[in-house]
Design an enzyme around this catalytic site. Structure first.
Site, PDB file in Angstrom:
ATOM      1  N   LEU A  72       0.802  -1.224   0.000  1.00 58.62           N
ATOM      2  CA  LEU A  72       0.000   0.000   0.000  1.00 58.62           C
ATOM      3  C   LEU A  72       0.837   1.277   0.000  1.00 58.62           C
ATOM      4  CD1 LEU A  72      -3.019   0.493  -0.094  1.00 58.62           C
ATOM      5  CD2 LEU A  72      -2.935   0.907   2.348  1.00 58.62           C
ATOM      6  N   SER A  73       1.820   1.334   0.880  1.00 57.70           N
ATOM      7  CA  SER A  73       2.547   2.593   1.012  1.00 57.70           C
ATOM      8  C   SER A  73       3.332   2.938  -0.247  1.00 57.70           C
ATOM      9  CB  SER A  73       3.491   2.533   2.204  1.00 57.70           C
ATOM     10  OG  SER A  73       4.430   1.525   2.007  1.00 57.70           O
ATOM     11  N   LYS A  74       3.639   1.926  -1.053  1.00 50.35           N
ATOM     12  CA  LYS A  74       4.430   2.190  -2.254  1.00 50.35           C
ATOM     13  C   LYS A  74       3.528   2.499  -3.450  1.00 50.35           C
ATOM     14  CE  LYS A  74       8.777   0.989  -1.008  1.00 50.35           C
ATOM     15  NZ  LYS A  74       8.694   1.481   0.371  1.00 50.35           N
ATOM     16  N   SER A  75       2.244   2.279  -3.302  1.00 50.72           N
ATOM     17  CA  SER A  75       1.376   2.416  -4.460  1.00 50.72           C
ATOM     18  C   SER A  75       0.765   3.809  -4.525  1.00 50.72           C
ATOM     19  CB  SER A  75       0.279   1.371  -4.411  1.00 50.72           C
ATOM     20  OG  SER A  75      -0.710   1.777  -3.502  1.00 50.72           O
TER      21      SER A  75
END
Ligand code: GLU
Length: 300
Positions: A230-233
């Site tokens: 999630l945090s990278k998307s």
């Protein structure tokens, strides 16, 4: 070496690379619950040692979001950007002990070795060498993670000699996090499972610096609809700070917890109930698919 306090001490340690989102909220609440449920302390540390990745204003926005969520640290917020002298002392010690060495290898030179450093391959000397920790053959680490279970790693094979000070002069996360967790006498590290792969290296470093190893709990990773972290998307939208209890309740549900008997509207009341009701054994290993309404809880 720091003394180990009897009450657990935990921390939330965001890097100021953006606003808090569902994944970082999970780490904030999860670390707070583990500490508070056991009657311990909870601290906040801003890991601002990577200026190229830092987003201006992000640290203040993260701290404001934590306040709105009712997650108040026990003591001053520590900023890693102010702690260079401490990291330099640890590095000096590792160099003196022969555990660390100056390395002129470039990323491209290491590419032929899968990017893993097990001995120096560079012919040329660089003006900007990095400093690495020596990880000889036979360096095995095993630990029990409270959520992910038994973990063991051959650190020489998997990561090899790892960077302590980067070629660009910045401190590596592994060194800063180990020095600070030790200096702050942290006993319980609760964070996302994306950092599970760093833990063995951190334990090796703790051993070389003669620091006690904390206990670890790696929370389930949140994936978006396409299975990306999630945090990278792109979908890692911040949660709505105007609805703190809704955000906390979503994280609570992702942590596998039973619904609270009532839902107080004030986050402080909600947190008091949650810390009493918290059941660490219910946290799933994950990874978890973040439903759309979690990924963008009322996002603006
Ligand atoms: N600063 C790291 C991050 O935001 C977390 C470090 C840690 O919890 O050990 O991903």
């Amino acid at each position: 070496m720091s003394s180990t306090p009897s009450l657990p001490r935990g921390r939330f340690a965001p890097s100021p690379t953006g606003r808090l989102h569902a994944g970082s909220l999970l780490a904030a609440l999860g670390s707070w619950l583990f500490a508070r449920h056991a009657g311990g302390e909870w601290h906040v540390r801003i890991e601002d040692i990577d200026p190229p990745r830092e987003v201006p204003g992000a640290a203040d926005a993260q701290l404001r979001a934590l306040r709105r969520l009712g997650l108040h640290p026990d003591g001053p917020v520590l900023r890693q950007s102010t702690r260079g002298a401490l990291y330099a002392r640890a590095l000096e010690r590792l160099l003196d002990q022969g555990d660390a060495f100056v390395c002129h290898c470039s990323r491209s030179a290491l590419a032929a070795h899968d990017g893993i450093h097990r001995h120096c391959v560079a012919g040329a000397r660089r003006r900007d060498p990095s400093i690495r920790l020596r990880v000889p053959e036979g360096t095995h680490v095993a630990f029990e993670d409270a959520i992910q279970g038994h973990v063991s790693e051959d650190v020489h094979a998997v990561t090899g000699d790892f960077v302590l000070r980067r070629a660009d002069g910045y401190w590596a996360y592994q060194l800063a996090v180990v020095v600070d967790d030790g200096a702050q006498s942290m006993t319980r590290i609760v964070r996302g499972a994306d950092l599970l792969g760093s833990t063995a290296r951190q334990i090796v470093l703790q051993q070389r610096l003669q620091l006690a190893s904390p206990r670890y709990a790696h929370l389930p990773l949140l994936l978006d609809a396409r299975g990306r972290k999630l945090s990278k998307s792109q979908d890692a939208l911040p949660f709505d700070e105007r609805e703190p209890v809704a955000a906390l309740a979503s994280a609570w549900q992702l942590l596998g917890q039973r619904p609270l008997r009532t839902t107080p509207t004030d986050p402080h009341d909600w947190l008091a109930m949650a810390s009493a009701a918290f059941e660490p054994g219910r946290i799933p290993r994950g990874p978890l698919a973040a439903t759309h309404n979690v990924a963008d809880i009322g996002a603006p």
